[in-house]
Design an enzyme around this catalytic site. Structure first.
Site, PDB file in Angstrom:
ATOM      1  N   PHE A 138     -37.243  26.330   5.488  1.00  0.00           N
ATOM      2  CA  PHE A 138     -38.529  25.957   6.120  1.00  0.00           C
ATOM      3  C   PHE A 138     -39.062  24.797   5.202  1.00  0.00           C
ATOM      4  CE2 PHE A 138     -43.294  25.852   6.855  1.00  0.00           C
ATOM      5  CZ  PHE A 138     -43.257  25.572   8.231  1.00  0.00           C
ATOM      6  N   ASP A 223     -37.602  22.739  -3.490  1.00  0.00           N
ATOM      7  CA  ASP A 223     -38.767  22.918  -2.625  1.00  0.00           C
ATOM      8  C   ASP A 223     -39.490  24.074  -3.323  1.00  0.00           C
ATOM      9  OD1 ASP A 223     -41.027  23.870  -1.132  1.00  0.00           O
ATOM     10  OD2 ASP A 223     -39.887  23.365   0.583  1.00  0.00           O
ATOM     11  N   LYS A 252     -49.573  24.495  -2.473  1.00  0.00           N
ATOM     12  CA  LYS A 252     -50.045  25.756  -2.486  1.00  0.00           C
ATOM     13  C   LYS A 252     -50.976  26.127  -3.663  1.00  0.00           C
ATOM     14  CE  LYS A 252     -47.164  27.724   1.173  1.00  0.00           C
ATOM     15  NZ  LYS A 252     -48.188  27.852   2.175  1.00  0.00           N
TER      16      LYS A 252
END
Length: 395
Positions: A138, A223, A252
């Site tokens: 994802f 990622d 984040k």
């Protein structure tokens, strides 16, 4: 107004693209959140791995307030001091060379994809290059990030996506080798798959992918949006493997609540890829976001948050392992540091997450069968004991 009224008004005004839980959070303190009705929740979700500092850190809030009184935004047509400070600290923490600030993890992935394609284009002038991504990965929901997300469920309604993307199996080096061609410009993967079910990469796989990239001048994109910023016991998860990417995406906990992301490049890639006019952002790297990033790095050092992750992780894993041993519908634990998952069989994960919320505990799901634990990095053994107590009550 009470929760029900806030929820009704929100549903009337906001596009329904999230199946939100019926809770309206109002404030937080430490590792706890409170809703508008005054109920307290122990937070082991941290806003999806964002609030590493916990809530109400006075130094963090003061840094934002100080910047608010100076200037919030000037655009990338000009320099600003927080941009310099944040970039230097991110370079140091990542051990990489050049930074481009974005507004989110998805935008960081978009930048990484464009960088890889430009790098390959400058080598041979071709525009038919390919990217290898991983099944069950994802990377975000914009068209570019969605194109390298290995889950057809997210993609189906939005095709055609960007072309030239092929998928291999995570932690299966032979499947990657089978997809490599002379048109491959990048291989992208998460150091720990998050939404896919909390799967850490193996050393053999990551080292093998790095060798392929070195042999064929392919860029390795990692990622670290969810697993980065101390969550697994180092600033970035790849640092525990000793395998450095060519491009790294993060977000984040980089801003601990202020929307900010970045993609970071090594010198080789930076020298032979994006130039003025190739990529841009109005808000990315603005003074307020960068003041947050800069202060986050200061507080990581002052509070020794990575040290706390490494100190508390063995106890965290032990308590989760005990749950797996105790309940026959829990079958396995996997993860690294404060990014942990428990596999559930025989009952819907969503029901457990909802029941936990009823018992004043915030946990998340990952994939279709995993309870995900991504708490603030300030949690203690006592917080873990309380989490286990509330979770068992929800069972």
């Amino acid at each position: 107004m009470k929760s029900k009224e806030y929820i009704e008004h929100t549903e009337q005004a906001v596009l329904h693209t999230y199946n939100r839980f019926p809770v309206v959070f109002e404030k937080g303190e430490g590792v706890y959140l409170k809703d508008v009705d005054g109920k307290e929740y122990l937070d082991f979700g941290a806003g999806i791995a964002v609030f590493a500092l916990g809530y109400g850190n006075k130094e963090y809030e003061a840094a934002l307030e100080n910047q608010l009184k100076k200037v919030i935004h000037t655009s990338n047509l000009f320099y600003n001091v927080p941009l310099m400070e944040a970039a230097e600290k991110l370079r140091k923490a990542s051990q990489m060379d050049k930074v481009f600030f974005t507004n989110s993890g998805t935008e960081s992935i978009e930048g990484a994809i464009k960088t890889a394609r430009k790098y390959a284009y400058l080598k041979d002038g071709r525009t038919d290059h390919e990217i290898i991504a991983m099944n069950h990965s994802f990377h975000g929901r914009s068209l570019g990030a969605l194109s390298v997300t290995g889950n057809p469920h997210y993609q189906e309604a939005f095709k055609p996506l960007i072309g030239g993307v092929k998928f291999a199996d995570f932690n299966d080096l032979e499947s990657v080798k089978a997809q490599v061609t002379d048109r491959t410009c990048a291989i992208i993967l998460e150091a720990v798959q998050g939404e896919g079910g909390i799967y850490p990469v193996t050393s053999e796989f990551l080292e093998g992918v790095r060798r392929i990239c070195d042999e064929k001048d392919i860029l390795l994109i990692l990622d670290e949006v969810q697993c980065g910023m101390g969550r697994t016991g180092s600033y970035f998860a790849w640092q525990q493997y000793g395998v450095k990417p060519d491009i790294m995406a993060c977000a984040k906990a980089l801003g601990c609540g202020v929307p900010v992301g970045a993609f970071v490049l090594n010198e080789k890639t930076a020298k032979s890829s994006l130039v003025p006019g190739d990529h841009g952002t109005t808000y990315g790297g603005n003074p307020l976001a960068c003041a947050a990033v800069s202060k986050v790095f200061d507080l990581f050092e002052e509070l020794d948050l990575i040290g706390n992750v490494n100190k508390v992780t063995p106890y965290f894993e032990k308590k989760l392992d005990e749950l797996v041993e105790k309940y026959d519908f829990l079958t396995a634990r996997r993860g690294k540091g404060f990014m942990q998952g428990i596999v559930v069989t025989g009952r819907p994960v969503g029901e457990i997450v909802k029941s936990a919320l009823d018992h004043g505990l915030v946990v998340l799901s990952a994939g279709s069968d995993v309870i995900r634990f991504v708490p603030p990095l300030v949690i203690t053994e006592q917080d873990i004991d309380e989490m286990v107590e509330r979770l068992e009550a929800s069972f």
